[in-house]
Scaffold this motif. Structure first.
Motif, PDB file in Angstrom:
ATOM      1  N   SER A 210      -2.949  -9.070  12.070  1.00 19.84           N
ATOM      2  CA  SER A 210      -1.952  -8.566  13.026  1.00 19.84           C
ATOM      3  C   SER A 210      -2.577  -8.404  14.413  1.00 19.84           C
ATOM      4  N   GLU A 211      -1.719  -8.404  15.431  1.00 20.91           N
ATOM      5  CA  GLU A 211      -2.194  -8.227  16.815  1.00 20.91           C
ATOM      6  C   GLU A 211      -2.887  -6.879  16.990  1.00 20.91           C
ATOM      7  N   ALA A 212      -2.356  -5.853  16.327  1.00 19.41           N
ATOM      8  CA  ALA A 212      -2.949  -4.509  16.442  1.00 19.41           C
ATOM      9  C   ALA A 212      -4.364  -4.488  15.874  1.00 19.41           C
ATOM     10  N   ALA A 213      -4.564  -5.139  14.730  1.00 11.17           N
ATOM     11  CA  ALA A 213      -5.891  -5.174  14.118  1.00 11.17           C
ATOM     12  C   ALA A 213      -6.865  -5.986  14.962  1.00 11.17           C
ATOM     13  N   ILE A 214      -6.373  -7.088  15.535  1.00  9.06           N
ATOM     14  CA  ILE A 214      -7.223  -7.936  16.379  1.00  9.06           C
ATOM     15  C   ILE A 214      -7.674  -7.173  17.620  1.00  9.06           C
ATOM     16  N   GLU A 215      -6.720  -6.494  18.285  1.00 10.05           N
ATOM     17  CA  GLU A 215      -7.060  -5.717  19.485  1.00 10.05           C
ATOM     18  C   GLU A 215      -8.081  -4.634  19.157  1.00 10.05           C
ATOM     19  N   GLN A 216      -7.874  -3.946  18.020  1.00 10.52           N
ATOM     20  CA  GLN A 216      -8.769  -2.866  17.623  1.00 10.52           C
ATOM     21  C   GLN A 216     -10.183  -3.371  17.374  1.00 10.52           C
ATOM     22  N   ALA A 217     -10.266  -4.480  16.612  1.00  8.44           N
ATOM     23  CA  ALA A 217     -11.574  -5.034  16.277  1.00  8.44           C
ATOM     24  C   ALA A 217     -12.302  -5.545  17.519  1.00  8.44           C
ATOM     25  N   GLU A 218     -11.573  -6.205  18.423  1.00 11.79           N
ATOM     26  CA  GLU A 218     -12.196  -6.749  19.629  1.00 11.79           C
ATOM     27  C   GLU A 218     -12.786  -5.632  20.500  1.00 11.79           C
ATOM     28  N   ILE A 219     -12.031  -4.553  20.680  1.00  9.85           N
ATOM     29  CA  ILE A 219     -12.522  -3.430  21.490  1.00  9.85           C
ATOM     30  C   ILE A 219     -13.750  -2.796  20.839  1.00  9.85           C
ATOM     31  N   GLU A 220     -13.691  -2.592  19.525  1.00  5.59           N
ATOM     32  CA  GLU A 220     -14.814  -1.981  18.812  1.00  5.59           C
ATOM     33  C   GLU A 220     -16.079  -2.834  18.932  1.00  5.59           C
ATOM     34  N   ILE A 221     -15.908  -4.161  18.927  1.00  5.79           N
ATOM     35  CA  ILE A 221     -17.069  -5.060  19.020  1.00  5.79           C
ATOM     36  C   ILE A 221     -17.639  -5.072  20.431  1.00  5.79           C
ATOM     37  N   LYS A 222     -16.764  -5.242  21.421  1.00  2.44           N
ATOM     38  CA  LYS A 222     -17.233  -5.355  22.812  1.00  2.44           C
ATOM     39  C   LYS A 222     -17.897  -4.072  23.314  1.00  2.44           C
ATOM     40  N   TYR A 223     -17.403  -2.948  22.860  1.00  2.00           N
ATOM     41  CA  TYR A 223     -17.903  -1.664  23.376  1.00  2.00           C
ATOM     42  C   TYR A 223     -18.676  -0.897  22.301  1.00  2.00           C
ATOM     43  N   GLU A 224     -19.196  -1.625  21.311  1.00  2.00           N
ATOM     44  CA  GLU A 224     -19.847  -1.004  20.164  1.00  2.00           C
ATOM     45  C   GLU A 224     -20.946  -0.021  20.569  1.00  2.00           C
ATOM     46  N   SER A 225     -21.826  -0.428  21.453  1.00  2.00           N
ATOM     47  CA  SER A 225     -22.951   0.441  21.824  1.00  2.00           C
ATOM     48  C   SER A 225     -22.480   1.686  22.569  1.00  2.00           C
ATOM     49  N   TYR A 226     -21.467   1.532  23.458  1.00  3.68           N
ATOM     50  CA  TYR A 226     -20.937   2.679  24.198  1.00  3.68           C
ATOM     51  C   TYR A 226     -20.215   3.649  23.253  1.00  3.68           C
ATOM     52  N   ILE A 227     -19.451   3.080  22.312  1.00  2.00           N
ATOM     53  CA  ILE A 227     -18.714   3.904  21.356  1.00  2.00           C
ATOM     54  C   ILE A 227     -19.684   4.685  20.476  1.00  2.00           C
ATOM     55  N   ASP A 228     -20.738   4.022  20.001  1.00  3.75           N
ATOM     56  CA  ASP A 228     -21.745   4.697  19.162  1.00  3.75           C
ATOM     57  C   ASP A 228     -22.419   5.829  19.927  1.00  3.75           C
ATOM     58  N   LYS A 229     -22.714   5.570  21.213  1.00  2.00           N
ATOM     59  CA  LYS A 229     -23.370   6.581  22.042  1.00  2.00           C
ATOM     60  C   LYS A 229     -22.482   7.816  22.190  1.00  2.00           C
ATOM     61  N   GLU A 230     -21.186   7.596  22.426  1.00  2.00           N
ATOM     62  CA  GLU A 230     -20.262   8.727  22.576  1.00  2.00           C
ATOM     63  C   GLU A 230     -20.092   9.483  21.263  1.00  2.00           C
ATOM     64  N   ARG A 231     -20.037   8.751  20.155  1.00  2.00           N
ATOM     65  CA  ARG A 231     -19.883   9.423  18.859  1.00  2.00           C
ATOM     66  C   ARG A 231     -21.072  10.323  18.552  1.00  2.00           C
ATOM     67  N   LYS A 232     -22.273   9.867  18.892  1.00  2.00           N
ATOM     68  CA  LYS A 232     -23.472  10.682  18.671  1.00  2.00           C
ATOM     69  C   LYS A 232     -23.455  11.922  19.560  1.00  2.00           C
ATOM     70  N   LEU A 233     -22.962  11.755  20.791  1.00  2.00           N
ATOM     71  CA  LEU A 233     -22.860  12.886  21.700  1.00  2.00           C
ATOM     72  C   LEU A 233     -21.849  13.906  21.179  1.00  2.00           C
ATOM     73  N   VAL A 234     -20.737  13.399  20.623  1.00  2.00           N
ATOM     74  CA  VAL A 234     -19.716  14.281  20.042  1.00  2.00           C
ATOM     75  C   VAL A 234     -20.313  15.097  18.901  1.00  2.00           C
ATOM     76  N   GLU A 235     -21.074  14.444  18.033  1.00  3.52           N
ATOM     77  CA  GLU A 235     -21.698  15.133  16.902  1.00  3.52           C
ATOM     78  C   GLU A 235     -22.607  16.263  17.385  1.00  3.52           C
ATOM     79  N   LYS A 236     -23.343  15.990  18.468  1.00  3.73           N
ATOM     80  CA  LYS A 236     -24.254  16.985  19.020  1.00  3.73           C
ATOM     81  C   LYS A 236     -23.477  18.181  19.587  1.00  3.73           C
ATOM     82  N   ILE A 237     -22.433  17.878  20.345  1.00  2.40           N
ATOM     83  CA  ILE A 237     -21.653  18.935  20.999  1.00  2.40           C
ATOM     84  C   ILE A 237     -20.821  19.724  19.989  1.00  2.40           C
ATOM     85  N   ASP A 238     -20.386  19.048  18.907  1.00  2.95           N
ATOM     86  CA  ASP A 238     -19.545  19.708  17.911  1.00  2.95           C
ATOM     87  C   ASP A 238     -20.223  20.916  17.271  1.00  2.95           C
TER      88      ASP A 238
END
Length: 621
Positions: free
Chosen positions: A535-563
């Motif tokens: 589906s278009e929704a799954a394609i858009e989701q996967a593409e964003i996750e791949i292109k911004y993988e390192s930035y997303i991982d960095k933010e998730r780690k920061l969230v874990e720290k702040i939580d």
């Protein structure tokens, strides 16, 4: 006359509608009180929903099970995704709406909602007993009992409308102000203030020359706000137009400055910094020769036009003279002049994260009463207040969102911890985790939470789980699907990106900034066939996750720290005066704000890291 309600909502604007709908859908016997049943969900200012950061909020409301997304879709006349030239964290959906249809769809939706009653009359007083709200009293002296009350009074509390040297009471043009509540709340110990907002003149679209303006069409492939299947994208759209002010317009406007309530001191309230009046723009940005004007139709079947960018409270004769000097407006006919409105608000530092007040139990505030501006900001507060008013009435656990969960969480956290001295408006820059808080993944972030509290439907949850699973499958499949240099290089060279020397996965090709799924589908027939099964929704989701993988991982780690800070609860009974090492300012601010967690305490202005360490040591953390 009335039996006792679980929740009474006062005011039927964007906040009130969401609050009443949420409480009733969750099972509370709910009463929506409004001074005028004909103006439920009125778009008092511009006929549009969403925009930068605001579009993310509408998607979040929808994901939780709120109504603003669905109503916006059903009444939209144009759809645009803003900021597509930037990264996906900045993409923001926006609809131009039919003003009358928007209100009609909201009222129809509310009338279809079980457990929801209506009462048309001004609420002039709260019924309070032993520090707890137990109902409301109307202007006719009718007392209606309730377990909780949500105030969403908008601009109506002691509202005063200004046009030039004229001023008169009103909460909106043609509607009277609400009185009594501010005075009572002040006597109960609440702090109150004044704010102002404004609106532009409305003009007759038949009198405009669109040939002299720049046409602004909707998206070629329009989308929509709601993740549900209840709404569909538009098949036809109405255009907006862009024109500009000029030196002549500015000079004409300046002739009325001596009669402007904003400049001669009659308006005391602070106006919105990021949506200033045209006279304020000219005064603050005197070096600019022109300012952009958006010409926005008010609906499918009306000639009324909203002149976005020309908000003003200057005398009406100055307004029309200046308008007619704008290209395309030479023969403009005005339906009504712009005006400013001053109204009471209550600094939101007096609230808990649930939007319940510290001073009076079971009393909730939502919308412009908290110092915000904008339909979307009001609607999300209404949703959260309605959820928590229902939970409080039924002795259920409170429902809150963290800054890392949603823009809604950012907004409420900003309000209750930092307060606001001017009308608060949401921006992407306010969210430190905006790469995680995108408009495309609001359903993945929030629908399971909305379903858990009984607001989002089973169908919504099933759809989200399907999208989540499909996106994960595609994410992994892209790592396995590979192309050879013979298959890929010809197309890669044609689109000016480097060829490959060995087999490479589609996953790694997608990491290239210049390559997206549309480009990959051009490379080889088997690639197009590979994507066509998703589906278009799954394609858009996967593409964003791949292109911004390192930035997303960095933010998730920061969230874990702040939580870790967000999980440290502060007892409501904690006596800050008994902590000797705390600074005097920290004691004062912490006592006033009553933060519920160490995380909230750390974001209060005037409380420094040393103060936080002292509190944590004192609590034995």
């Amino acid at each position: 006359m009335f039996e006792e309600y679980d929740v009474i909502v006062v005011g039927a604007g964007h906040a009130g509608c969401e609050a009443a709908a949420a409480a009733a859908k969750m099972g509370s016997k709910t009463l929506l009180c409004t001074m005028n049943m004909q103006t439920i969900a009125q778009m008092s200012c511009n006929p549009a929903m969403g925009g930068v950061a605001k579009g993310q909020i509408v998607r979040e409301i929808d994901a939780l099970g709120g109504m603003s997304g669905i109503i916006s879709d059903k009444s939209m006349i144009q759809f645009r995704m803003l900021n597509l030239s930037k990264g996906p964290a900045m993409w923001s959906p926006r609809t131009q709406n039919d003003r009358m249809l928007f209100a009609e769809e909201w009222r129809y939706a509310l009338e279809k909602t079980p457990n929801l009653d209506f009462w048309q009359e001004m609420v002039s007083e709260l019924l309070v007993k032993d520090g707890r709200v137990i109902g409301v009293k109307t202007s006719l002296g009718i007392e209606i009992k309730s377990k909780s009350v949500v105030l969403t009074n908008g601009t109506f509390l002691n509202g005063v409308i200004h046009i030039g040297e004229k001023k008169f009471g009103g909460g909106r043009t043609g509607e009277k102000a609400a009185t009594g509540i501010t005075e009572q709340l002040v006597t109960l110990g609440f702090e109150a203030g004044r704010m102002k907002t404004g609106t532009p003149p409305r003009v007759d679209g038949r009198s405009l020359n669109y040939e002299a303006m720049e046409e602004q069409k909707g998206d070629e492939k329009p989308s929509k706000f709601s993740y549900s299947d209840e709404t569909k994208p538009l098949e036809k759209q109405r255009s907006c137009y862009i024109t500009y002010t000029n030196k002549d317009v500015h000079q004409t406007l300046e002739t009325g400055f001596d009669r402007s309530p904003m400049f001669n001191g009659r308006i005391q309230g602070l106006g919105p910094r990021y949506c200033p009046s045209i006279e304020d723009k000219i005064n603050r940005f005197s070096e600019r020769d022109r300012h952009q004007i958006f010409v926005e139709p008010e609906g499918w079947n009306t000639v009324e036009i909203y002149v976005n960018g020309f908000s003003t409270s200057l005398p009406e004769d100055v307004q029309i003279k200046a308008l007619r000097q704008i290209p395309g407006f030479e023969k403009a006919k005005m339906f009504r002049p712009g005006y400013a409105i001053e109204y009471d608000f209550f600094p939101p530092t007096q609230l808990k994260a649930t939007l319940e007040t510290h001073l009076i139990e079971n009393l909730f505030f939502a919308g412009q009463i908290n110092g915000t501006t904008g339909y979307e900001e009001a609607a999300c507060q209404g949703l959260m207040a309605g959820i928590n008013a229902h939970n409080k009435a039924h002795e259920k656990e409170e429902f809150t969102l963290r800054r890392s969960d949603a823009y809604i969480g950012v907004l409420i956290d900003d309000l209750i911890n930092k307060g606001t001295q001017e009308p608060y408006r949401m921006f992407t820059s306010r969210a430190e985790f905006r790469i995680l808080l995108r408009q495309d993944n609001a359903d993945l972030r929030l629908t399971e939470l909305g379903h858990k509290i009984g607001l989002a439907s089973d169908e919504r949850l099933d759809k989200v789980l399907d999208k989540k699973n499909e996106s994960k499958q595609l994410f992994e499949a892209l790592k396995k699907e590979k192309l050879t240099p013979e298959e890929a290089n010809r197309t890669l060279n044609e689109i000016s990106t480097a060829g490959i020397r060995e087999k490479i996965s589609l996953f790694n090709l997608l990491k290239r900034p210049e390559l997206g799924v549309p480009e990959l589908r051009q490379i080889d027939g088997k690639v197009d066939e590979f994507f066509s099964s998703y589906s278009e929704a799954a394609i858009e989701q996967a593409e964003i996750e791949i292109k911004y993988e390192s930035y997303i991982d960095k933010e998730r780690k920061l969230v874990e720290k702040i939580d870790s800070y967000e999980n440290y609860r502060i007892p409501e009974s904690l006596d800050y005066q008994a902590i000797p090492a705390l600074s005097a300012e920290a004691k004062e601010k912490l006592k006033k704000h009553k933060p519920q967690t160490i995380g909230q305490a750390s974001r209060i202005s005037g409380v420094n890291p040393a103060d936080i360490s002292i509190v944590m040591v004192y609590l034995g953390k």
